[in-house]
Scaffold this motif. Structure first.
Motif, PDB file in Angstrom:
ATOM      1  N   GLU A  17       0.830  -1.212   0.000  1.00 44.44           N
ATOM      2  CA  GLU A  17       0.000   0.000   0.000  1.00 44.44           C
ATOM      3  C   GLU A  17       0.861   1.257   0.000  1.00 44.44           C
ATOM      4  O   GLU A  17       0.405   2.319  -0.422  1.00 44.44           O
ATOM      5  CB  GLU A  17      -0.902   0.022   1.229  1.00 44.44           C
TER       6      GLU A  17
ATOM      7  N   ASP B 278       4.279   1.154  -1.116  1.00 48.55           N
ATOM      8  CA  ASP B 278       5.397   0.978  -2.040  1.00 48.55           C
ATOM      9  C   ASP B 278       4.843   0.538  -3.392  1.00 48.55           C
ATOM     10  O   ASP B 278       4.544  -0.633  -3.587  1.00 48.55           O
ATOM     11  CB  ASP B 278       6.372  -0.058  -1.475  1.00 48.55           C
ATOM     12  N   GLU B 279       4.679   1.491  -4.293  1.00 47.63           N
ATOM     13  CA  GLU B 279       4.053   1.201  -5.592  1.00 47.63           C
ATOM     14  C   GLU B 279       4.860   0.188  -6.403  1.00 47.63           C
ATOM     15  O   GLU B 279       4.299  -0.654  -7.098  1.00 47.63           O
ATOM     16  CB  GLU B 279       3.869   2.490  -6.393  1.00 47.63           C
TER      17      GLU B 279
ATOM     18  N   ALA C  92       3.944  -3.148  -5.154  1.00 51.11           N
ATOM     19  CA  ALA C  92       2.612  -3.519  -5.648  1.00 51.11           C
ATOM     20  C   ALA C  92       2.709  -4.043  -7.078  1.00 51.11           C
ATOM     21  O   ALA C  92       2.072  -5.043  -7.429  1.00 51.11           O
ATOM     22  CB  ALA C  92       1.669  -2.330  -5.566  1.00 51.11           C
ATOM     23  N   ASP C  93       3.529  -3.410  -7.897  1.00 49.25           N
ATOM     24  CA  ASP C  93       3.719  -3.863  -9.273  1.00 49.25           C
ATOM     25  C   ASP C  93       4.342  -5.252  -9.304  1.00 49.25           C
ATOM     26  O   ASP C  93       3.940  -6.111 -10.099  1.00 49.25           O
ATOM     27  CB  ASP C  93       4.607  -2.879 -10.049  1.00 49.25           C
TER      28      ASP C  93
ATOM     29  N   ARG D 299      -3.337  -8.009  -6.893  1.00 52.39           N
ATOM     30  CA  ARG D 299      -2.554  -7.582  -5.723  1.00 52.39           C
ATOM     31  C   ARG D 299      -2.842  -8.534  -4.559  1.00 52.39           C
ATOM     32  O   ARG D 299      -3.346  -8.132  -3.523  1.00 52.39           O
ATOM     33  CB  ARG D 299      -2.917  -6.159  -5.327  1.00 52.39           C
TER      34      ARG D 299
END
Length: 87
Positions: A39, A41-42, A45-46, A56
């Protein structure tokens, strides 16, 4: 990708009950791990989405060799760690 110095990195969210349960079980077994909240750390998440067909899904564990397990049992985690080189 697994965090440097650890055999496994756990990707989680703040609200994931499965994550909390697996963390407690891993700690009880003495398994060291790095934790990354997707949530906040983008990039993480990728990575989780790539490992899970665009979803996710957490907990996702990534091991030092780059392999991943999604929502594994503690037995699956221990078995995978035993297969890693140097285990």
């Amino acid at each position: 990708m697994s965090a440097p110095g650890t055999a496994v990195t756990m990707y989680t969210t703040s609200w994931c009950g499965y994550c909390v349960r697996l963390k407690k079980m891993m700690q009880g077994e003495g398994i060291e791990f790095a934790e990354i909240n997707i949530e906040t750390d983008e990039g993480a998440a990728d990575l989780v989405m790539q490992a899970n067909g665009g979803n996710r899904t957490v907990p996702t564990l990534v091991f030092a060799d780059g392999t991943a397990l999604t929502n594994p049992s503690i037995e699956q985690v221990k078995a995978r760690l035993a297969e890693l080189p140097g285990a």
